[in-house]
Design an enzyme around this catalytic site. Sequence first.
Site, PDB file in Angstrom:
ATOM      1  N   GLN A 175      42.507  19.376  -9.828  1.00  0.00           N
ATOM      2  CA  GLN A 175      42.004  19.012  -8.682  1.00  0.00           C
ATOM      3  C   GLN A 175      43.293  19.277  -7.401  1.00  0.00           C
ATOM      4  OE1 GLN A 175      40.024  15.535  -6.869  1.00  0.00           O
ATOM      5  NE2 GLN A 175      42.113  14.962  -6.443  1.00  0.00           N
ATOM      6  N   GLY A 181      48.916   3.962  -7.945  1.00  0.00           N
ATOM      7  CA  GLY A 181      48.855   5.375  -7.898  1.00  0.00           C
ATOM      8  C   GLY A 181      48.550   5.989  -6.418  1.00  0.00           C
ATOM      9  N   HIS A 182      47.446   5.135  -5.853  1.00  0.00           N
ATOM     10  CA  HIS A 182      47.512   5.491  -4.472  1.00  0.00           C
ATOM     11  C   HIS A 182      48.357   4.814  -3.515  1.00  0.00           C
ATOM     12  CE1 HIS A 182      43.092   5.213  -6.306  1.00  0.00           C
ATOM     13  NE2 HIS A 182      43.041   6.109  -5.640  1.00  0.00           N
ATOM     14  N   SER A 228      43.940   4.816 -12.975  1.00  0.00           N
ATOM     15  CA  SER A 228      42.662   5.438 -12.445  1.00  0.00           C
ATOM     16  C   SER A 228      41.779   4.561 -11.920  1.00  0.00           C
ATOM     17  CB  SER A 228      41.956   6.348 -13.551  1.00  0.00           C
ATOM     18  OG  SER A 228      40.736   6.463 -13.291  1.00  0.00           O
ATOM     19  N   GLY A 240      38.741   5.129  -2.784  1.00  0.00           N
ATOM     20  CA  GLY A 240      38.828   3.732  -2.634  1.00  0.00           C
ATOM     21  C   GLY A 240      39.285   3.194  -4.070  1.00  0.00           C
ATOM     22  N   LEU A 278      41.485   1.165  -4.785  1.00  0.00           N
ATOM     23  CA  LEU A 278      42.963   1.803  -4.834  1.00  0.00           C
ATOM     24  C   LEU A 278      43.770   0.912  -5.702  1.00  0.00           C
ATOM     25  CD1 LEU A 278      43.689   1.850  -0.812  1.00  0.00           C
ATOM     26  CD2 LEU A 278      42.846   3.635  -2.406  1.00  0.00           C
ATOM     27  N   HIS A 279      44.698   1.676  -6.291  1.00  0.00           N
ATOM     28  CA  HIS A 279      45.634   1.246  -7.372  1.00  0.00           C
ATOM     29  C   HIS A 279      47.044   1.557  -6.823  1.00  0.00           C
ATOM     30  CE1 HIS A 279      45.511   5.024  -8.941  1.00  0.00           C
ATOM     31  NE2 HIS A 279      44.222   5.065  -9.068  1.00  0.00           N
ATOM     32  N   GLN A 290      30.583  15.378  -5.683  1.00  0.00           N
ATOM     33  CA  GLN A 290      31.563  15.537  -6.865  1.00  0.00           C
ATOM     34  C   GLN A 290      31.397  15.003  -8.013  1.00  0.00           C
ATOM     35  OE1 GLN A 290      34.985  14.141  -4.280  1.00  0.00           O
ATOM     36  NE2 GLN A 290      35.827  13.479  -6.518  1.00  0.00           N
TER      37      GLN A 290
END
Length: 291
Positions: A165, A48-49, A197, A43, A45-46, A73
Amino acid sequence: MSGAQEKNNRVKLAVSRSVADLRRIVAGWRAAGDTVALVPTMGALHEGHLALVGAARAQCHRVAVTIFVNPTQFDDRADLARYPSDIGRDTRLLSEAGADLLFIPAQEEMYPPGFATAVTVSGLTACLCGATRPSHFDGVSTIVSKLLCQAAPDAAFFGEKDYQQLLVVRRAARDLDIPVRIESVATARDADGLALSSRNANLSREDRARAPALYRILCELARALASGGPAKSILEQGRRMLEDAGFARIDYLELRDGETLAALDRARPPARLFAAAWLGSTRLIDNISVA
Ligand code: PAF
């Protein structure tokens, strides 16, 4: 416009909170002959997402996005507590971006009482973020493996900003024979170069102004490394540059092989430069290819 994109333009965002519901919806898509993409997120979100959603739409008929702030995590409770969240805004953005389904499970749905299983990827997780955040990648590979089993997508999409990742997830899917393509999408950046990010929202105004130095310095170091210089002295100089730019703590600044993550003393394909450094209480990571 591809057939997959056209189809997506006509659908409305559904919201699902249970694994059973997610499976029912995906089964309906499959029965109609549609291919399925999964975009796992936490969530906040920006762009990039949204680039991941765009790449997913271009490759598959249906796009499911997950939002789950995965506690396993986070090795630091305070980091988990201040992780940004705005579900209303995220839902609107996903609708506009043409996603078909938002899967937004509660904690108990993903980790029911008695949950006792973890997916551990060894080797790739020993260095970089894994060295300073020992349990982080177990949390990531466990939750992503669960999401892949739950949604059973044809392809799942991850950003190159979290490059380690990406490699860990790819290895877990391969080793567990999960039948999915793990697709990568280039890092989305602000105009000043800062990698997008969700954590950037936590930067103070002063630190936001300092933050683009990370990418600028990586680019400068990558040029020096690409012209054949020794990594040790170039990276030592890079650490000084980061300190001078206001980064209070540097977790790592390293040249590594972009497939195996083996440390390199000189650049050779597919070399990649990785950094993690702190501005105030915000940890920024970035990486670029050294061509
Ligand atoms: O990159 C993220 O946002 C998370 O690590 C992921 C892949 C959604 C797993 O929780």
